[in-house]
Design a protein around this motif. Sequence first.
Motif, short mmCIF file in Angstrom:
data_model
loop_
_atom_site.label_atom_id
_atom_site.label_comp_id
_atom_site.label_asym_id
_atom_site.label_seq_id
_atom_site.Cartn_x
_atom_site.Cartn_y
_atom_site.Cartn_z
N THR A 69 18.04 -2.88 20.00
CA THR A 69 17.25 -3.89 19.77
C THR A 69 16.04 -3.40 18.56
O THR A 69 15.76 -4.41 17.31
CB THR A 69 16.45 -4.09 20.16
N ALA A 70 15.74 -2.35 18.49
CA ALA A 70 14.68 -2.36 17.65
C ALA A 70 14.59 -0.54 17.46
O ALA A 70 14.49 0.22 18.09
CB ALA A 70 12.83 -2.85 18.00
N GLN A 71 13.82 0.15 16.49
CA GLN A 71 13.69 1.73 15.96
C GLN A 71 12.26 2.02 15.26
O GLN A 71 12.60 0.71 14.29
CB GLN A 71 14.86 2.43 15.85
N ASP A 72 11.77 2.29 14.81
CA ASP A 72 10.31 2.61 14.84
C ASP A 72 10.60 4.56 14.18
O ASP A 72 11.06 5.24 15.48
CB ASP A 72 9.04 2.35 15.54
N HIS A 73 10.06 4.75 13.63
CA HIS A 73 9.99 5.90 13.28
C HIS A 73 8.30 6.70 12.56
O HIS A 73 8.43 5.98 11.15
CB HIS A 73 11.34 6.22 12.06
N GLN A 74 8.02 7.69 12.71
CA GLN A 74 6.34 8.12 12.00
C GLN A 74 6.96 9.60 11.57
O GLN A 74 7.38 9.82 12.31
CB GLN A 74 5.42 8.02 12.98
N PRO A 75 6.41 10.29 10.58
CA PRO A 75 6.16 11.36 10.35
C PRO A 75 4.57 12.04 11.16
O PRO A 75 4.46 11.40 11.50
CB PRO A 75 5.74 11.24 8.65
N THR A 76 5.11 13.05 11.36
CA THR A 76 3.80 13.53 12.70
C THR A 76 3.67 14.80 11.66
O THR A 76 3.39 15.02 10.75
CB THR A 76 5.01 14.32 13.19
N PRO A 77 2.14 15.45 12.00
CA PRO A 77 1.44 15.90 10.95
C PRO A 77 1.95 17.69 10.68
O PRO A 77 1.80 18.24 9.51
CB PRO A 77 0.12 16.29 11.54
N ASP A 78 3.00 17.93 11.83
CA ASP A 78 3.43 19.38 11.26
C ASP A 78 4.64 18.99 10.75
O ASP A 78 5.81 19.88 11.43
CB ASP A 78 3.29 20.16 13.08
N SER A 79 5.42 17.81 9.91
CA SER A 79 6.69 17.52 9.41
C SER A 79 7.72 17.65 10.54
O SER A 79 8.73 17.83 9.70
CB SER A 79 6.56 19.26 8.34
N LEU A 105 11.46 14.90 16.29
CA LEU A 105 13.10 15.41 15.36
C LEU A 105 12.74 16.61 14.36
O LEU A 105 11.23 16.55 13.67
CB LEU A 105 13.73 14.50 14.56
N LYS A 106 12.89 17.81 14.02
CA LYS A 106 12.10 18.79 13.01
C LYS A 106 13.55 19.06 12.87
O LYS A 106 14.77 19.34 12.93
CB LYS A 106 11.96 19.80 14.57
N ASN A 107 13.13 19.54 11.08
CA ASN A 107 14.25 20.35 10.29
C ASN A 107 14.33 21.85 10.66
O ASN A 107 12.97 22.84 10.52
CB ASN A 107 13.67 19.90 8.95
N ILE A 108 15.57 22.28 11.16
CA ILE A 108 15.26 23.85 11.25
C ILE A 108 16.58 24.63 10.56
O ILE A 108 17.58 23.84 10.66
CB ILE A 108 15.43 24.14 12.75
#
Length: 127
Positions: A69-79, A105-108
Amino acid sequence: MGDKPIWEQIGSSFVQHYYQLFDTDRTQLGSIYIDASCLTWEGQQFQGKAAIVEKLSSLPFTKIAHSITAQDHQPTPDSCILSMVVGQLKADDDPIMGFHQSFILKNINEAWVCTNDMFRLSLHNFG
C-alpha cells in the motif's frame, strides 16, 4: 519533480525484490540477510541468516501474495537505509490481512543487505 533520492531508489528496489522472493520461494531470502541480521516476527526474535530463513521457510502456508500500500525510506546517520512498508497479504485461503514491516539496509561489500527486519500483522482486538 526531480529524480527520487538514492536511498528511496535503493529502498524501493529492495522492497520489490524482498516480496517477490517471499511470494515465490522464501528459502531464497537468505541472500538478503547476513549472520548478524535480526528478525522480529510477531514478537518472536531470531538472529542470524540460518535462523531467519528457517523461521520464514516454516511459516504455515503454502502460497502467499503481498500487496504494498505504501513504503517510506530514510537515510540514517550511519549510511544505512530505514524502510517501512504497509500493505496487505493473502495466505492460502485465509482472509486478506494488513501488515507492516520495517527494514534496516546496510551496504556491505558493494551489496545492500538487511540487518534488521520487524514484521507485524495489523490485527486489532477491540473485545
